[in-house]
Motif scaffolding. Sequence first.
Motif, PDB file in Angstrom:
ATOM      1  N   ALA A  67     -13.686 -40.874  -5.474  1.00  0.00           N
ATOM      2  CA  ALA A  67     -13.224 -42.222  -5.149  1.00  0.00           C
ATOM      3  C   ALA A  67     -12.727 -42.311  -3.709  1.00  0.00           C
ATOM      4  CB  ALA A  67     -12.115 -42.645  -6.115  1.00  0.00           C
ATOM      5  N   ASN A  68     -12.004 -41.306  -3.270  1.00  0.00           N
ATOM      6  CA  ASN A  68     -11.469 -41.302  -1.902  1.00  0.00           C
ATOM      7  C   ASN A  68     -12.576 -41.157  -0.864  1.00  0.00           C
ATOM      8  OD1 ASN A  68      -8.286 -41.077  -1.321  1.00  0.00           O
ATOM      9  ND2 ASN A  68      -8.714 -40.351  -3.400  1.00  0.00           N
ATOM     10  N   LYS A  70     -15.902 -41.691  -1.148  1.00  0.00           N
ATOM     11  CA  LYS A  70     -16.829 -42.817  -1.144  1.00  0.00           C
ATOM     12  C   LYS A  70     -16.125 -44.114  -0.739  1.00  0.00           C
ATOM     13  CE  LYS A  70     -19.971 -39.994  -2.281  1.00  0.00           C
ATOM     14  NZ  LYS A  70     -20.990 -39.583  -1.277  1.00  0.00           N
ATOM     15  N   GLY A  71     -14.860 -44.266  -1.148  1.00  0.00           N
ATOM     16  CA  GLY A  71     -14.108 -45.470  -0.794  1.00  0.00           C
ATOM     17  C   GLY A  71     -13.836 -45.587   0.696  1.00  0.00           C
ATOM     18  N   LYS A  72     -13.707 -44.455   1.353  1.00  0.00           N
ATOM     19  CA  LYS A  72     -13.443 -44.442   2.792  1.00  0.00           C
ATOM     20  C   LYS A  72     -14.731 -44.319   3.604  1.00  0.00           C
ATOM     21  CE  LYS A  72      -8.895 -42.337   2.096  1.00  0.00           C
ATOM     22  NZ  LYS A  72      -8.064 -41.115   2.247  1.00  0.00           N
ATOM     23  N   GLU A  96     -20.438 -42.676  -9.876  1.00  0.00           N
ATOM     24  CA  GLU A  96     -19.287 -42.793  -8.983  1.00  0.00           C
ATOM     25  C   GLU A  96     -19.551 -42.212  -7.591  1.00  0.00           C
ATOM     26  OE1 GLU A  96     -15.476 -41.876 -10.619  1.00  0.00           O
ATOM     27  OE2 GLU A  96     -15.944 -42.787 -12.564  1.00  0.00           O
TER      28      GLU A  96
END
Length: 208
Positions: A67-68, A70-72, A96
């Motif tokens: 999550a971190n 890919k989110g960034k 994800e």
Amino acid sequence: MIRVAIADDHILFAKGIEGLLEEQEDIIVIKTFPNGKELIDFLAKHKIDVVLTDLNMPILDGFGVLANIKGKNLETKVVVLSMYDEEKIFKRVINEGADAFILKDADPDELIFTIHEVFEGRHVHNFERVKKQATQGVYFDSFREKYRLSRRETEIIQLIKDGHQNKDIAEILSLSQQTVETHRKNIHVKLGVTTRIELVNKAYEMNL
């Protein structure tokens, strides 16, 4: 040079992977971390090409790492390491944003090739391939041990012996054709052969 970081709370396992990868001329392990948070903090200041992350870790698990990253929108590729060959976990990990999913008890060569595939953007997602990673199969005997063949190499030799071409083998094993070609080059070196006929004869000679 492929810059790799490892996140796994099992220190002995992480060090084992680090030692394996350090034997490769084009891979360097920059650092290992006992949890995902320390890895993410490190990635904020350092460039890493490929991250190997366990799913189950304290503080921040593998899903949190995904999550971190890919989110960034970090350029870092993520290979998830898992003990579980469950399709629902595989699908969730890929959905994800993981670039690859590999079992912890897979053949070492499978991990090395997966890192190269992911780094070069040619990895093919396929759950059947994942399930085969830990399956030794029926071709494993003194032939494999004598020539130091990996599971994948032995499987490819069997398919070549059965008459399949590189393109067919790639489709059957859910690999890129380039990966199959690389495996074949390694097989030729290990068996001391230069042609397909010599390879097949060697396989028959050893009852593969």
